[in-house]
Write a protein that holds these residues in place. Structure first.
Motif, mmCIF file in Angstrom:
data_model
loop_
_atom_site.group_PDB
_atom_site.id
_atom_site.type_symbol
_atom_site.label_atom_id
_atom_site.label_comp_id
_atom_site.label_asym_id
_atom_site.label_seq_id
_atom_site.Cartn_x
_atom_site.Cartn_y
_atom_site.Cartn_z
ATOM 1 N N PRO A 36 14.765 -22.300 22.864
ATOM 2 C CA PRO A 36 13.715 -22.452 21.845
ATOM 3 C C PRO A 36 12.871 -21.178 21.737
ATOM 4 O O PRO A 36 12.604 -20.507 22.738
ATOM 5 C CB PRO A 36 12.868 -23.610 22.372
ATOM 6 C CG PRO A 36 13.681 -24.285 23.418
ATOM 7 C CD PRO A 36 14.633 -23.260 23.958
ATOM 8 N N ARG A 38 9.318 -19.351 19.867
ATOM 9 C CA ARG A 38 8.053 -19.566 19.165
ATOM 10 C C ARG A 38 7.940 -18.519 18.077
ATOM 11 O O ARG A 38 8.071 -17.326 18.341
ATOM 12 C CB ARG A 38 6.890 -19.452 20.138
ATOM 13 C CG ARG A 38 6.852 -20.600 21.120
ATOM 14 C CD ARG A 38 5.799 -20.396 22.171
ATOM 15 N NE ARG A 38 4.515 -20.046 21.583
ATOM 16 C CZ ARG A 38 3.353 -20.454 22.036
ATOM 17 N NH1 ARG A 38 3.313 -21.238 23.100
ATOM 18 N NH2 ARG A 38 2.237 -20.090 21.464
ATOM 19 N N THR A 47 13.890 -20.814 13.017
ATOM 20 C CA THR A 47 14.758 -20.561 14.172
ATOM 21 C C THR A 47 15.957 -21.496 14.096
ATOM 22 O O THR A 47 15.891 -22.568 13.498
ATOM 23 C CB THR A 47 14.016 -20.784 15.503
ATOM 24 O OG1 THR A 47 13.623 -22.147 15.590
ATOM 25 C CG2 THR A 47 12.808 -19.877 15.633
#
Length: 151
Positions: A36, A38, A47
């Protein structure tokens, strides 16, 4: 044009330059990684998380790109695949890959792999510098200006 980023190894300062460019020019930017990420809230920035594994992000990028898309990567085989598909590939240090220089880079990469396989210590790339950041920003501006002029 869509900008794709091989994001697992992309320096943070390069991502920040890309975020600003995507917002300023309203260009879609997708960061592809196996973890993941940010990113700033934006309708232009997203993303794409892929499973962990060898070249999974690279394969996803190649599957997704269209002709004239821009891919940010230091991965030479990915850059070669992007160029073959009609896209553009830019190294985070500011070098635009072309049909001729990507073939040369692949040959050097393969040679270095052979040396490492034979036990020769070859070292890695130099540390990312402010000069590299400036080279990248300048190259990105040239590419995006050219794209805007051809719209």
């Amino acid at each position: 044009m869509h900008i794709w980023v091989d994001a697992d190894a992309c320096p943070k300062v390069i991502k920040e330059i890309l975020y600003r460019a995507a917002e300023r020019l309203r260009i879609p930017l997708t960061l592809v990684a196996n973890r993941p990420l940010r990113v700033p809230p934006s309708p232009y920035i997203k993303t794409l998380k892929v499973p962990a594994g060898f070249d999974v992000a690279d394969k996803q990028i190649v599957d997704e790109i269209q002709a004239n898309d821009l891919v940010i990567t230091a991965d030479i085989p990915l850059a070669a695949a992007v160029i073959e598909k009609g896209g553009h590939a830019l190294d985070p240090r500011g070098e635009l890959y072309t049909e001729s220089n990507v073939r040369e880079r692949l040959s050097v990469r393969d040679f270095m792999d052979e040396l490492r396989g034979a036990g020769v210590v070859t070292g890695g790339p130099s540390e990312f510098s402010k000069g590299n950041r400036k080279e990248f920003a300048n190259a990105l501006d040239r590419i995006l200006s050219q794209w805007k002029n051809n719209e």
